[in-house]
Design an enzyme around this catalytic site. Sequence first.
Site, PDB file in Angstrom:
ATOM      1  N   ASP A 342       0.833  -1.190   0.000  1.00 31.84           N
ATOM      2  CA  ASP A 342       0.000   0.000   0.000  1.00 31.84           C
ATOM      3  C   ASP A 342       0.876   1.251   0.000  1.00 31.84           C
ATOM      4  O   ASP A 342       1.857   1.338   0.748  1.00 31.84           O
ATOM      5  CB  ASP A 342      -0.888  -0.024   1.258  1.00 31.84           C
ATOM      6  N   GLU A 378       1.772  -0.392  -5.035  1.00 27.88           N
ATOM      7  CA  GLU A 378       0.837   0.678  -5.354  1.00 27.88           C
ATOM      8  C   GLU A 378       1.733   1.910  -5.540  1.00 27.88           C
ATOM      9  O   GLU A 378       2.195   2.488  -4.557  1.00 27.88           O
ATOM     10  CB  GLU A 378      -0.171   0.905  -4.228  1.00 27.88           C
TER      11      GLU A 378
END
Length: 671
Positions: A342, A378
């Site tokens: 993330d 990401e």
Amino acid sequence: MTVSESTPHPLGVSLREDGLNVAVYSETAEAVDVAVFDDDGAETRHRLDRRTGHVFHGLVPGGIGTRYGFRVHGEWEPGEGLRHNAAKLLLDPWARAVEGSWGAGEETFGHTFADPEQRNDADSAASVAKAVVVDPAFDWGDDAPPRVPYADTVVYEVHVKGFTQRHPDVPEEIRGTYAGLAHPAAIQHLVDLGVTTVELLPVHQFVQDSHLTEKGLRNYWGYNSIGFFAPHHEYSSAGDGGGQVAEFKQLVKALHAAGLEVVLDVVYNHTAEGNHLGPTLSLKGIDNGSYYRVVEEDPENYFDTTGTGNSLNVSHPAALQLILDSLRYWVTEMHVDGFRFDLATTLTRQWGDAHVHSAFLDIVHQDPVLAPVKLIAEPWDTAGYQVGGFPARWSEWNGKYRDDVRDFWRGQGSLGELTQRITGSPDVYEADRRSPLCSVNFLTAHDGFTLADLTAYDEKHNDANGEGGADGESDNRSWNCGAEGPTDDEGVNALRARQRRNMLTTLLLSAGVPMLLGGDEFGRTQQGNNNAYCQDDEISWFDWSTVDTDLLTFTRDLIALRRQTPALRPQWFSGAAGPNTVSLRADGEPMGQQEWDDTSARAYAVQFQAEGSPTVLLLVNGATNPVEFTVPPAPGAPWTLVVSSDPQQEVGREVAELLVGEWSTTVLRSA
């Protein structure tokens, strides 16, 4: 038993025959106590009297099942970045399991103050979770990682709880748990669908946000980590006394037995401790400045590129060791097959700026334990967009893919942009000799509209989140096909059905690694909520009573076609020695520059070919009228129509010319 027998490694608590070896890293602490709690909650403290370098260590009595926390003594000088307070029971950052939960209230869990300079000396032990010493033994049997090559990978992003919370064939007592996801009925759906890799939304131990609980809501997604080694206890049917670890291992073992990989969505960029007004739960009270990136000119505050209040200090060895130890643990002890990071760009910020040769990326690159597993970034954070900027062994969530394909299927963008995405985004990766497999292609994810909602809503509908509709992305690149939300209009519903199939066809036939949002294969809706992070309820949970079986069959057929056709899975960009694509106008002639740039051009064909593979011809019509396609000569057997979003097409028939309806895709194959 003597303190001199302890060792400064490994960090955290580890089992020994003569008790528990405890090791805590802190450059700024003056002393560290281990607080051990009995079944009645009574506390016994043990001082760690040894110090090697910056590690306090010692032996304390205990064994499997021992509940404990740390009390760290030292200065409280927020203006200097020091936040020690022995009144606060701290979670071991290396804890393998967590028991209990964090309460609410300024005097206990929150530890927040009107004046952040004022230390809150209320004891927090009664209202915070405790670490638990777990039994590391587990019978893995003949478990082995599937090691699915990237070229063969189809990722399925799913939430542990939401997938089975309402599943009628999963026993009620295990719905929404690791055991529920490991149930044969749940696994059978994944196997029948044909995906290869299950990407789980965060399962690291996380904390419920006080601002949500005050509104009667809950953090559903789990991007609020506090324990990087501990499986989140609320997903355990075995309770939170350590059984959650074995239950998670059993889930991995069951998925592996079905040939499915397990990838974890991990949140190492920040923790649940928030900004200078946030709670002191673990790292803040142990060594604030080593684990968090504080503002050099104003150490009371935090450098934040995550939007959560803090960022881990990935330029410091202590924070890097925490992250790398966690990654290795999940691979070696929990047998997971990879990670999706993330806001990974934050992890590359050596001194504030993102850098491809950051300490984090360099350490991961040389680590032999991590060498065989999948690493997916990401590639952005709140301060920067870095698609295409990660090293060659990394794959990335390709936000350009999402945006350009969405744009095309709502009547915007160009065929040139669409072709870049279908062919693996060579404009992003080819110049650096990176493979199409570096692109994780996706149209929907947990964050945003589901596929069904992408075709049913022009606007977000987040009223249930309690923020007056201010939260969530406003630019969704969606199209409601003529009506906002549910409608009885047969024409609108038919167009929505075609659009869902168009986007699934584009996604699953594009070069790269496709990622499917769980539930999109059968039309799952969140009723227009594009930020359901706080909806731990029917908005987010899969509704298995409303499965669109026709759409599910369509998706299965597309995945099967992809897996059976190497030409759709190129490992390198087009070239004489490898797979390539040919783009044609609807009349069968090669595309020219004028057609690539003309935003009014909405129909063309893409031919995928490779030696030893069936050839596939994708006919795309994003126009508002039917288009007659002149089909080029088949390279082998005659063209056979295998998939179409146009309900007027007859699957299985041979094709020479074809009228493709408006807003439709049709796929031909020549064996």
